[in-house]
Every structure is written in C-alpha cells, then in structure tokens.
Design a protein around this motif. Structure first.
Motif, PDB file in Angstrom:
ATOM      1  N   LYS A  18       0.814  -1.213   0.000  1.00 18.60           N
ATOM      2  CA  LYS A  18       0.000   0.000   0.000  1.00 18.60           C
ATOM      3  C   LYS A  18       0.847   1.263   0.000  1.00 18.60           C
ATOM      4  O   LYS A  18       0.323   2.368  -0.125  1.00 18.60           O
ATOM      5  N   GLU A  20       2.509   2.725   2.457  1.00 13.78           N
ATOM      6  CA  GLU A  20       2.201   3.594   3.597  1.00 13.78           C
ATOM      7  C   GLU A  20       3.388   3.799   4.534  1.00 13.78           C
ATOM      8  O   GLU A  20       3.251   4.436   5.570  1.00 13.78           O
ATOM      9  N   GLU A  24       2.393  -0.659   8.299  1.00 14.12           N
ATOM     10  CA  GLU A  24       1.285  -0.717   7.349  1.00 14.12           C
ATOM     11  C   GLU A  24       0.321  -1.820   7.775  1.00 14.12           C
ATOM     12  O   GLU A  24       0.745  -2.956   8.015  1.00 14.12           O
TER      13      GLU A  24
END
Length: 229
Positions: A18, A20, A24
C-alpha cells in the motif's frame, strides 16, 4: 459461508503493498513492517517475514540495571524482541485489532500487554502500578513512550477514546484500560460498597480515576494478563 476457487482465494487474500511506510496495516489484525533497520516488537508476535531479518530477545542488561529491576519487580507479562535487517515483517497478537499511532514529540502510556511494536527512535520506560500490583490477575504495568515515531497498539475489538477534562474526570476498569496521554496520572480507587455488594473482590471494585486534561483509550473486554517467562 465463503467459498472460493483456489485462484479466487489467493487473489482475495494475497499480500498487497500500500506504500504507507514503515508500519502498514495489511489487515485490521495483521501489521506489516517494511523494515530497513530495526524496531522493537512484542516477543512471539512474528508470524511471517521475507528478506534478511534477525530477531533478538531483549537483553537483561540492555537498558541498564534500573530498567531491569523495574521489569523484575513489575512481574510484567510482556517481553520485547528486536527485529533488525531488511525485508517485510508480519506481526500480530492473538487476532486483536491493531491501531497505528504517530507520535510527534508526544508522550503516551500504554498497557504493556497491549503494546505490539514501536520504532527504536522513541524513548521508553516501564512504569509500575505499585498501588495495584497483585490486586489484579497477572499484575499491571505500563510502558511510557515519548518522542517522535510510530507505535502499534492492540485492542480486543474497536477501541474507544474518552476525553478527560478538569471538569469531567474519567473512571475506568484497569483490565479494560489500554492507554492514556502522558500528562495524566491515574489514581486508584477501591469501591468498598460495590465490593461488599457483589460479595467478592472483582476488577470492578478497583477503578482508575483520570483527572486533568487528556484522553484515555479503553477496549470492550476486561483482559486477564498472564506472566510469560
């Protein structure tokens, strides 16, 4: 009932990037750590990894004699491990829901049993609940984190955050209390009348009172803690 072909199941459940950052949420109950260095995690929380990662249980004297004595006296139920290297690390804790907190020069107290992982850049220390030690099954201690970095906490089901103001203190069950802001200092209260009414010394007869300005995080389960060797 959920039924899938093999390909459908793989496509539905396969790991996804993702983008992030370090911490995550792969699922609400599984944390992916994109490791390039080292982090602290709850011992025994690793479920899978890929890459070159080494695990080392927290050393007895790693943080000095003072913190070692606190750990021994607190009868804590959680030990830490250091994960170091480069790769993807997946951790979880008994299917509990995971929340990622971003500390920005902040301070927070977290129940030791509910702390899943945190960055090594954060300062941490063990704070013992002296007045309540031995009164709750498994004992009770917490970890204070302060500084800038990420930490992951766990709760049974969805957490609830209660705002504390000088005009409105908050009372909680210690076994359902997950974390609170660093400016708050809980006071322990024994409700003698309620204890007498129910005829036994339960968790509800001991309460945590939070006064001042800040927040308290609770979960909808009274958790019983077990000491790990």
């Amino acid at each position: 009932m959920n039924r899938y072909s093999i390909n459908e199941f793989v496509n539905k459940t396969q790991q996804q990037d993702k983008g992030e950052g370090l911490f995550e949420l792969e699922t609400p109950r599984l944390l992916e750590i994109n490791l390039n260095g080292k982090i602290w995690a709850k011992a025994g929380s690793m479920i899978s990894y890929r890459g070159q990662i080494k695990f080392k249980r927290e050393g007895v004297f790693e943080h000095g004699l003072g913190r070692m004595m606190k750990k021994a006296l607190s009868g804590e139920g959680t030990a830490l491990m250091k994960a170091e290297g480069n790769g993807k690390l997946y951790i979880a804790d008994q299917g509990k829901k995971i929340s990622i907190l971003h500390l920005n020069n902040d301070s927070i107290f977290i129940n030791g049993n509910d702390l899943l992982a945190f960055e090594t850049e954060l300062n941490w220390d063990i704070k013992m609940m002296k007045k309540i030690s031995g009164m709750i099954a498994g004992g009770l201690f917490n970890v204070k984190l302060d500084g800038t970095g990420m930490a992951a906490i766990t709760t049974h089901y969805d957490p609830l955050t209660l705002i504390v103001t000088p005009e409105s203190p908050v009372y909680t069950d210690p076994n359902a209390t997950v974390a609170w802001s660093g400016d708050l200092q809980p006071e322990f209260i024994t409700d003698v009348s309620f204890k007498t009414l129910i005829g036994r010394g339960s968790g509800e007869s001991i309460q945590m009172k939070f006064s001042g300005s800040g927040f308290v995080i609770v979960q909808p389960v009274e958790e019983v803690y077990f000491t790990q060797s």
